[in-house]
Design a protein around this motif. Structure first.
Motif, PDB file in Angstrom:
ATOM      1  N   UNK A   1       0.979  -1.230   0.036  1.00 31.32           N
ATOM      2  CA  UNK A   1      -0.092  -0.105   0.140  1.00 31.32           C
ATOM      3  C   UNK A   1       0.813   1.188   0.032  1.00 31.32           C
ATOM      4  N   UNK A   2       1.786   1.299  -0.847  1.00 33.14           N
ATOM      5  CA  UNK A   2       2.807   2.454  -1.159  1.00 33.14           C
ATOM      6  C   UNK A   2       1.966   3.931  -1.209  1.00 33.14           C
ATOM      7  N   UNK A   3       1.088   3.857  -1.759  1.00 28.56           N
ATOM      8  CA  UNK A   3       0.141   5.065  -1.978  1.00 28.56           C
ATOM      9  C   UNK A   3      -0.317   5.831  -0.440  1.00 28.56           C
ATOM     10  N   UNK A   4      -0.658   4.965   0.365  1.00 27.89           N
ATOM     11  CA  UNK A   4      -1.272   5.269   1.845  1.00 27.89           C
ATOM     12  C   UNK A   4       0.038   5.871   2.439  1.00 27.89           C
ATOM     13  N   UNK A   5       1.058   5.120   2.509  1.00 33.41           N
ATOM     14  CA  UNK A   5       2.291   5.515   3.169  1.00 33.41           C
ATOM     15  C   UNK A   5       2.796   6.886   2.430  1.00 33.41           C
ATOM     16  N   UNK A   6       2.728   6.934   1.247  1.00 28.09           N
ATOM     17  CA  UNK A   6       3.206   8.382   0.558  1.00 28.09           C
ATOM     18  C   UNK A   6       2.471   9.541   0.890  1.00 28.09           C
ATOM     19  N   UNK A   7       1.051   9.104   1.025  1.00 20.52           N
ATOM     20  CA  UNK A   7       0.078  10.220   1.366  1.00 20.52           C
ATOM     21  C   UNK A   7       0.206  10.545   2.830  1.00 20.52           C
ATOM     22  N   UNK A   8       0.405   9.791   3.608  1.00 20.91           N
ATOM     23  CA  UNK A   8       0.846   9.928   5.214  1.00 20.91           C
ATOM     24  C   UNK A   8       1.949  10.884   5.257  1.00 20.91           C
ATOM     25  N   UNK A   9       2.976  10.211   4.568  1.00 23.20           N
ATOM     26  CA  UNK A   9       4.276  10.941   4.485  1.00 23.20           C
ATOM     27  C   UNK A   9       4.337  12.501   3.920  1.00 23.20           C
ATOM     28  N   UNK A  10       3.380  12.794   2.925  1.00 23.13           N
ATOM     29  CA  UNK A  10       3.459  14.048   2.282  1.00 23.13           C
ATOM     30  C   UNK A  10       2.898  14.960   3.413  1.00 23.13           C
ATOM     31  N   UNK A  11       1.826  14.375   4.141  1.00 27.21           N
ATOM     32  CA  UNK A  11       0.911  15.250   5.024  1.00 27.21           C
ATOM     33  C   UNK A  11       1.743  15.325   6.451  1.00 27.21           C
ATOM     34  N   UNK A  12       2.987  14.673   6.406  1.00 24.63           N
ATOM     35  CA  UNK A  12       4.062  14.904   7.598  1.00 24.63           C
ATOM     36  C   UNK A  12       3.315  14.435   8.742  1.00 24.63           C
ATOM     37  N   UNK A  13       2.461  13.162   8.788  1.00 27.58           N
ATOM     38  CA  UNK A  13       1.771  12.560   9.951  1.00 27.58           C
ATOM     39  C   UNK A  13       2.608  11.384  10.131  1.00 27.58           C
ATOM     40  N   UNK A  14       3.010  11.240  11.487  1.00 22.36           N
ATOM     41  CA  UNK A  14       3.828   9.998  11.829  1.00 22.36           C
ATOM     42  C   UNK A  14       2.895   8.728  11.865  1.00 22.36           C
ATOM     43  N   UNK A  15       3.148   7.328  11.743  1.00 25.27           N
ATOM     44  CA  UNK A  15       2.342   6.212  11.902  1.00 25.27           C
ATOM     45  C   UNK A  15       1.563   6.368  13.123  1.00 25.27           C
ATOM     46  N   UNK A  16       2.300   6.704  14.234  1.00 24.89           N
ATOM     47  CA  UNK A  16       1.452   6.511  15.550  1.00 24.89           C
ATOM     48  C   UNK A  16       0.298   7.545  15.683  1.00 24.89           C
ATOM     49  N   UNK A  17       0.477   8.923  15.121  1.00 22.26           N
ATOM     50  CA  UNK A  17      -0.370   9.942  14.979  1.00 22.26           C
ATOM     51  C   UNK A  17      -1.562   9.759  14.208  1.00 22.26           C
ATOM     52  N   UNK A  18      -1.039   9.182  12.906  1.00 23.26           N
ATOM     53  CA  UNK A  18      -2.165   8.801  11.815  1.00 23.26           C
ATOM     54  C   UNK A  18      -2.975   7.568  12.389  1.00 23.26           C
ATOM     55  N   UNK A  19      -2.149   6.656  13.152  1.00 18.79           N
ATOM     56  CA  UNK A  19      -3.173   5.588  13.641  1.00 18.79           C
ATOM     57  C   UNK A  19      -4.201   6.178  14.795  1.00 18.79           C
ATOM     58  N   UNK A  20      -3.914   6.861  15.504  1.00 21.80           N
ATOM     59  CA  UNK A  20      -4.674   7.575  16.500  1.00 21.80           C
ATOM     60  C   UNK A  20      -5.680   8.619  15.969  1.00 21.80           C
ATOM     61  N   UNK A  21      -5.309   9.261  14.925  1.00 23.76           N
ATOM     62  CA  UNK A  21      -6.587  10.270  14.083  1.00 23.76           C
ATOM     63  C   UNK A  21      -7.613   9.355  13.604  1.00 23.76           C
ATOM     64  N   UNK A  22      -7.328   8.307  13.085  1.00 22.79           N
ATOM     65  CA  UNK A  22      -8.466   7.487  12.414  1.00 22.79           C
ATOM     66  C   UNK A  22      -8.905   6.144  13.299  1.00 22.79           C
ATOM     67  N   UNK A  23      -8.410   6.230  14.630  1.00 22.96           N
ATOM     68  CA  UNK A  23      -9.081   5.261  15.523  1.00 22.96           C
ATOM     69  C   UNK A  23      -8.450   3.862  15.411  1.00 22.96           C
ATOM     70  N   UNK A  24      -7.013   3.550  14.875  1.00 27.78           N
ATOM     71  CA  UNK A  24      -6.735   2.200  14.961  1.00 27.78           C
ATOM     72  C   UNK A  24      -5.396   2.172  15.626  1.00 27.78           C
ATOM     73  N   UNK A  25      -4.873   1.036  15.867  1.00 27.99           N
ATOM     74  CA  UNK A  25      -3.504   0.963  16.321  1.00 27.99           C
ATOM     75  C   UNK A  25      -2.318   1.066  15.284  1.00 27.99           C
ATOM     76  N   UNK A  26      -1.270   1.402  15.551  1.00 25.67           N
ATOM     77  CA  UNK A  26       0.009   1.894  14.972  1.00 25.67           C
ATOM     78  C   UNK A  26       0.305   0.597  14.098  1.00 25.67           C
TER      79      UNK A  26
END
Length: 66
Positions: A1-26
């Motif tokens: 899922x390279x595009x998901x990671x790319x979008x998250x990286x472009x938005x400068x969101x760490x995995x842990x912060x992203x996970x918390x924001x959408x309600x899943x674990x890292x």
């Protein structure tokens, strides 16, 4: 899922912060990004809305973001 990671990286969101924001674990985000587990449809729609793209684009099924 390279595009998901790319979008998250472009938005400068760490995995842990992203996970918390959408309600899943890292670990879940890690597994989605590595393609280990599929993203449930409900979450896929949520992610597409969050990043302003289509679900097909996130899945790599389309070259058009919209």
């Amino acid at each position: 899922m390279n595009r998901l990671k790319a979008e998250r990286t472009i938005a400068q969101i760490r995995q842990a912060d992203f996970a918390k924001k959408i309600g899943v674990n890292t670990r879940t985000v890690y597994r989605w990004e590595k393609g280990i587990i599929p993203i449930p449809n409900k979450r896929l729609c949520q992610l597409a809305d969050l990043f302003g793209c289509t679900t097909d684009w996130l899945l790599g099924r389309s070259e058009s973001r919209k």
